[in-house]
Design an enzyme around this catalytic site. Structure first.
Site, PDB file in Angstrom:
ATOM      1  N   ARG A 166       0.655  -1.066   0.023  1.00 59.34           N
ATOM      2  CA  ARG A 166      -0.245  -0.341   0.323  1.00 59.34           C
ATOM      3  C   ARG A 166       0.905   1.483   0.113  1.00 59.34           C
ATOM      4  O   ARG A 166       0.202   2.364   0.430  1.00 59.34           O
ATOM      5  CB  ARG A 166      -0.605   0.223   1.356  1.00 59.34           C
ATOM      6  CG  ARG A 166      -1.970  -1.336   0.998  1.00 59.34           C
ATOM      7  CD  ARG A 166      -3.564  -0.864   2.715  1.00 59.34           C
ATOM      8  NE  ARG A 166      -4.335  -2.077   2.087  1.00 59.34           N
ATOM      9  CZ  ARG A 166      -4.260  -3.183   2.510  1.00 59.34           C
ATOM     10  NH1 ARG A 166      -3.346  -3.726   3.641  1.00 59.34           N
ATOM     11  NH2 ARG A 166      -5.176  -4.037   2.463  1.00 59.34           N
ATOM     12  N   ASN A 177       0.367  18.214 -20.838  1.00 60.19           N
ATOM     13  CA  ASN A 177      -0.899  17.515 -21.662  1.00 60.19           C
ATOM     14  C   ASN A 177      -0.704  17.801 -23.262  1.00 60.19           C
ATOM     15  O   ASN A 177      -1.433  17.890 -24.114  1.00 60.19           O
ATOM     16  CB  ASN A 177      -2.103  16.422 -21.523  1.00 60.19           C
ATOM     17  CG  ASN A 177      -2.081  16.029 -20.303  1.00 60.19           C
ATOM     18  OD1 ASN A 177      -1.775  15.534 -19.788  1.00 60.19           O
ATOM     19  ND2 ASN A 177      -3.305  15.699 -19.524  1.00 60.19           N
ATOM     20  N   GLU A 224      10.132  17.989 -24.765  1.00 56.86           N
ATOM     21  CA  GLU A 224       9.585  18.220 -24.165  1.00 56.86           C
ATOM     22  C   GLU A 224       9.965  19.508 -23.286  1.00 56.86           C
ATOM     23  O   GLU A 224       9.410  19.928 -22.284  1.00 56.86           O
ATOM     24  CB  GLU A 224       9.736  17.226 -23.066  1.00 56.86           C
ATOM     25  CG  GLU A 224       8.425  15.541 -23.193  1.00 56.86           C
ATOM     26  CD  GLU A 224       6.939  15.322 -22.957  1.00 56.86           C
ATOM     27  OE1 GLU A 224       6.961  16.758 -22.645  1.00 56.86           O
ATOM     28  OE2 GLU A 224       6.009  15.210 -22.795  1.00 56.86           O
ATOM     29  N   GLU A 261      -4.622  17.273 -11.015  1.00 58.94           N
ATOM     30  CA  GLU A 261      -4.928  17.639 -12.086  1.00 58.94           C
ATOM     31  C   GLU A 261      -6.614  17.527 -12.054  1.00 58.94           C
ATOM     32  O   GLU A 261      -7.439  16.194 -12.992  1.00 58.94           O
ATOM     33  CB  GLU A 261      -5.440  16.832 -13.025  1.00 58.94           C
ATOM     34  CG  GLU A 261      -4.653  17.142 -14.899  1.00 58.94           C
ATOM     35  CD  GLU A 261      -4.323  15.736 -15.384  1.00 58.94           C
ATOM     36  OE1 GLU A 261      -5.337  15.102 -16.488  1.00 58.94           O
ATOM     37  OE2 GLU A 261      -3.119  15.775 -15.841  1.00 58.94           O
ATOM     38  N   HIS A 298       8.483   8.705 -27.687  1.00 60.13           N
ATOM     39  CA  HIS A 298       7.079   9.366 -27.653  1.00 60.13           C
ATOM     40  C   HIS A 298       7.381  10.852 -27.101  1.00 60.13           C
ATOM     41  O   HIS A 298       6.789  11.202 -27.534  1.00 60.13           O
ATOM     42  CB  HIS A 298       7.362   9.155 -25.759  1.00 60.13           C
ATOM     43  CG  HIS A 298       6.480  10.147 -24.274  1.00 60.13           C
ATOM     44  ND1 HIS A 298       4.958  10.268 -25.328  1.00 60.13           N
ATOM     45  CD2 HIS A 298       6.768  11.168 -23.710  1.00 60.13           C
ATOM     46  CE1 HIS A 298       4.275  11.073 -23.801  1.00 60.13           C
ATOM     47  NE2 HIS A 298       5.488  11.923 -22.924  1.00 60.13           N
ATOM     48  N   LYS A 310       7.537  22.727 -14.001  1.00 59.83           N
ATOM     49  CA  LYS A 310       6.699  21.856 -13.868  1.00 59.83           C
ATOM     50  C   LYS A 310       6.014  21.869 -13.023  1.00 59.83           C
ATOM     51  O   LYS A 310       5.047  21.454 -12.006  1.00 59.83           O
ATOM     52  CB  LYS A 310       7.146  20.373 -13.782  1.00 59.83           C
ATOM     53  CG  LYS A 310       6.357  19.223 -14.211  1.00 59.83           C
ATOM     54  CD  LYS A 310       6.451  17.884 -15.337  1.00 59.83           C
ATOM     55  CE  LYS A 310       5.503  16.556 -14.373  1.00 59.83           C
ATOM     56  NZ  LYS A 310       5.400  15.510 -15.720  1.00 59.83           N
ATOM     57  N   LYS A 326       3.044  11.202 -11.767  1.00 60.07           N
ATOM     58  CA  LYS A 326       2.305  10.390 -12.387  1.00 60.07           C
ATOM     59  C   LYS A 326       2.805   8.823 -12.754  1.00 60.07           C
ATOM     60  O   LYS A 326       4.234   9.495 -13.626  1.00 60.07           O
ATOM     61  CB  LYS A 326       1.810  11.159 -13.896  1.00 60.07           C
ATOM     62  CG  LYS A 326       1.163  11.838 -13.886  1.00 60.07           C
ATOM     63  CD  LYS A 326       0.450  12.631 -14.853  1.00 60.07           C
ATOM     64  CE  LYS A 326      -0.599  13.480 -14.630  1.00 60.07           C
ATOM     65  NZ  LYS A 326      -1.461  14.014 -16.497  1.00 60.07           N
ATOM     66  N   ARG A 334      -3.126  21.724 -14.492  1.00 57.07           N
ATOM     67  CA  ARG A 334      -2.496  20.316 -14.505  1.00 57.07           C
ATOM     68  C   ARG A 334      -2.277  19.504 -15.987  1.00 57.07           C
ATOM     69  O   ARG A 334      -1.185  19.537 -16.740  1.00 57.07           O
ATOM     70  CB  ARG A 334      -1.819  18.962 -13.749  1.00 57.07           C
ATOM     71  CG  ARG A 334      -1.401  17.584 -13.919  1.00 57.07           C
ATOM     72  CD  ARG A 334      -0.640  17.476 -12.884  1.00 57.07           C
ATOM     73  NE  ARG A 334       0.495  16.528 -12.787  1.00 57.07           N
ATOM     74  CZ  ARG A 334       1.181  15.535 -12.124  1.00 57.07           C
ATOM     75  NH1 ARG A 334       0.743  15.630 -10.820  1.00 57.07           N
ATOM     76  NH2 ARG A 334       1.950  14.895 -12.541  1.00 57.07           N
ATOM     77  N   HIS A 373      -0.287  10.623 -27.918  1.00 62.02           N
ATOM     78  CA  HIS A 373      -0.859   9.057 -27.580  1.00 62.02           C
ATOM     79  C   HIS A 373      -1.378   8.701 -29.287  1.00 62.02           C
ATOM     80  O   HIS A 373      -1.370   7.015 -28.506  1.00 62.02           O
ATOM     81  CB  HIS A 373      -1.638   9.494 -26.535  1.00 62.02           C
ATOM     82  CG  HIS A 373      -0.690   9.373 -25.705  1.00 62.02           C
ATOM     83  ND1 HIS A 373      -1.615   9.798 -24.316  1.00 62.02           N
ATOM     84  CD2 HIS A 373       0.304  10.318 -25.101  1.00 62.02           C
ATOM     85  CE1 HIS A 373      -1.027  10.455 -22.734  1.00 62.02           C
ATOM     86  NE2 HIS A 373       1.135  10.075 -23.983  1.00 62.02           N
ATOM     87  N   HIS A 387      -0.533  16.129 -26.132  1.00 56.03           N
ATOM     88  CA  HIS A 387      -0.584  14.434 -25.922  1.00 56.03           C
ATOM     89  C   HIS A 387      -1.398  13.471 -26.328  1.00 56.03           C
ATOM     90  O   HIS A 387      -1.573  12.277 -26.662  1.00 56.03           O
ATOM     91  CB  HIS A 387      -1.039  14.569 -24.520  1.00 56.03           C
ATOM     92  CG  HIS A 387       1.476  14.299 -24.424  1.00 56.03           C
ATOM     93  ND1 HIS A 387       1.600  15.375 -24.005  1.00 56.03           N
ATOM     94  CD2 HIS A 387       1.538  13.280 -22.697  1.00 56.03           C
ATOM     95  CE1 HIS A 387       3.207  15.151 -23.029  1.00 56.03           C
ATOM     96  NE2 HIS A 387       3.082  14.431 -22.856  1.00 56.03           N
TER      97      HIS A 387
END
Length: 365
Positions: free
Chosen positions: A120, A245, A184, A236, A266, A226, A142, A241, A252, A248
């Site tokens: 956990r 993206n 990026e 987010e 990427h 960032k 993330k 935030r 993606h 993206h």
């Protein structure tokens, strides 16, 4: 050393940036590890860096264990996650221990997710070795793996306890990987910092050629940007935030069509996606065509794809839009798009009809 604080209350942590830091990483990790051994998860591509890291830990009296994963996006999978978690349990990792993720974004995302679910939640330290991971995925918490339906659809928010960035490790990185990370870097200028975009136009060639001062400046600036955005919207939820993206949603879809493989890295997909986002914004009257052209010119000058054709992805517009429908940020049947009123003026638009995007992609081919 440049230190950037990611201010998240009790989950706050530092990002330390300094050339040569990898050889002294043990000194930074020791206060977290105490007398416990440290497990390093890395891929085979960073064996030399792993040896340096292990030596730095031994120098401060910390024992190490290593778990090796296969290089590449395919390691962000259920099978690799299971293997890593089983290995951590077999090594007796406790909730209070810290696992080190050494490598690029794939390793960082995988280890972050593994430690989020291990007992956990246990601690982890990011030691990113690619430019893309240094300026993006290692900061912000993330974590996750890919699923059959798309990229990063399974994961958790799990902040690292420390991020150690050594720009010198980029000297061993192939130019294609540096270029992918540079996409990026530029993204932060496109979001809300036109002055930084102009800096990239003037200094990008030097950065890509290996100029250490340019790389260190760009990394520190990107990490600070960032950290500011993550501190304002860690999970987010308020839209801030989501600006990260940019590129993206289009990107993606291109990655999915390329099978999340080395056919399209990427960062290359993000560059193409940013180019498409600005081209769509210009085509729909949201921003001036000159702004979109300036973005495309920077990508071309940097050896990066500026749109659909340059990405090398052969797919119908309908198929790319179908990939977009699986976007994890979708809500109420709508997919949020990051579009722009100009360079440094990115915004979130939840009203874009996918039919319009499909028509636009038909012209972008």
């Amino acid at each position: 050393m440049t230190t950037v604080s990611v201010a998240l209350g009790e989950r706050s942590y530092d990002v330390r940036i300094e050339p040569g830091l990898l050889a002294r990483a043990g000194e930074a990790i020791a206060p977290l590890a105490g007398t416990r051994p440290v497990v390093i998860v890395a891929d085979a591509n960073v064996a030399a860096h792993r040896a340096t890291l292990e030596a730095s830990l031994r120098a401060v009296g910390i024992a190490t264990h290593a778990i090796e994963v296969a290089p590449g996006e395919a390691s962000k999978s259920w099978a690799t996650l299971e293997r890593v978690v089983d290995a951590l349990l077999a090594l007796g990792v406790e909730r209070g221990d810290h696992v080190v993720a050494l490598g690029g974004g794939v390793v960082g995302d995988l280890v972050g997710f593994a430690t989020a679910i291990m007992k956990r939640g246990c601690g982890f330290v990011q030691v990113p070795t690619t430019l893309l991971a240094q300026v993006d995925s290692s900061v912000g918490g993330k974590t996750g793996i890919n699923a059959r339906a798309g990229k990063n659809l399974v994961g958790a928010f799990h902040q690292p306890r420390l991020v150690l960035i050594d720009p010198d490790v980029l000297d061993t990185l192939p130019l294609r990987q540096v270029r992918a990370g540079y996409a990026e870097v530029v993204k932060y200028g496109l979001i809300d910092d036109p002055a930084f975009f102009a800096w990239c136009e003037a200094n990008g060639a030097a950065l890509l050629a290996g100029d250490g001062a340019a790389r260190t400046h760009a990394i520190a600036h990107a990490v600070a940007a960032k950290a500011r955005i993550v501190a304002a919207d860690e999970f987010e939820t308020n839209g801030t935030r989501a600006l990260l993206n940019l590129g993206h949603t289009f990107g993606h879809a291109l990655e999915a069509e390329a099978g999340f493989s080395d056919r399209l890295l990427h960062g290359e997909a993000v560059a193409a996606g940013c180019g498409l986002a600005f081209a769509y914004s210009a085509a729909t009257g949201r921003c001036a065509p000159e702004e979109a052209a300036r973005v495309a010119a920077l990508w071309r000058a940097s050896g990066l794809p500026d749109g659909l054709a340059a990405s090398g992805v052969q797919a119908t517009p309908a198929r790319l839009v179908e990939h977009m429908r699986h976007d994890k940020k979708g809500s109420g049947g709508r997919i949020p798009f990051l579009l722009a009123h100009g360079i440094g003026r990115t915004y979130l638009d939840r009203t874009v009809p996918l039919e319009d995007v499909e028509r636009f992609l038909a012209t972008a081919r």
